[in-house]
Scaffold this motif. Structure first.
Motif, PDB file in Angstrom:
ATOM      1  N   THR A   1      -5.681  12.739  -1.648  1.00  0.00           N
ATOM      2  CA  THR A   1      -4.718  11.648  -1.564  1.00  0.00           C
ATOM      3  C   THR A   1      -5.468  10.346  -1.853  1.00  0.00           C
ATOM      4  O   THR A   1      -6.639  10.196  -1.500  1.00  0.00           O
TER       5      THR A   1
ATOM      6  N   THR B   1       0.482   5.747  -0.622  1.00  0.00           N
ATOM      7  CA  THR B   1      -0.418   6.901  -0.716  1.00  0.00           C
ATOM      8  C   THR B   1       0.129   7.858  -1.761  1.00  0.00           C
ATOM      9  O   THR B   1       1.311   8.190  -1.746  1.00  0.00           O
TER      10      THR B   1
ATOM     11  N   ARG C   1      -5.019   5.980  -1.934  1.00  0.00           N
ATOM     12  CA  ARG C   1      -4.223   4.800  -1.600  1.00  0.00           C
ATOM     13  C   ARG C   1      -4.258   3.839  -2.783  1.00  0.00           C
ATOM     14  O   ARG C   1      -5.317   3.576  -3.345  1.00  0.00           O
TER      15      ARG C   1
ATOM     16  N   GLU D   1       0.833  -1.209   0.000  1.00  0.00           N
ATOM     17  CA  GLU D   1       0.000   0.000   0.000  1.00  0.00           C
ATOM     18  C   GLU D   1       0.862   1.250   0.000  1.00  0.00           C
ATOM     19  O   GLU D   1       1.804   1.371   0.772  1.00  0.00           O
TER      20      GLU D   1
END
Length: 81
Positions: free
Chosen positions: A35, A28, A37, A26
């Motif tokens: 933002t 960002t 992910r 993961e």
């Protein structure tokens, strides 16, 4: 080397009857004021790259973002042809 992103499931794990064959990390990303992910997987494993490229044809949220230099890019259709 190739990099793939999954835009719906950032911590995606892919598995089959033989077990796990891909795990995305993961990250960002900033897009303007927002933002997002995303799941990222970078590999130089040829078999894994082939499996993931095949999966991009059926999963619109899985995209290849960094292609291997040994693999030529697909030809683009010219304008006005």
């Amino acid at each position: 080397m190739a990099t793939f992103e999954h835009r719906r499931y950032p911590a995606l794990t892919l598995q089959d009857d033989k077990g796990i064959w891909a795990q995305f990390t993961e990250e960002t990303r900033a897009f303007g004021e927002h933002t997002v992910r995303v799941g990222v997987l970078t590999t130089d494993d040829t078999e894994l790259i082939e499996r993931l490229r095949a999966a991009t044809k059926t999963d619109e949220d899985l995209v290849e973002v960094g292609a291997a230099s040994a693999t030529p890019p697909a030809p683009k259709a010219g304008k006005g042809k």
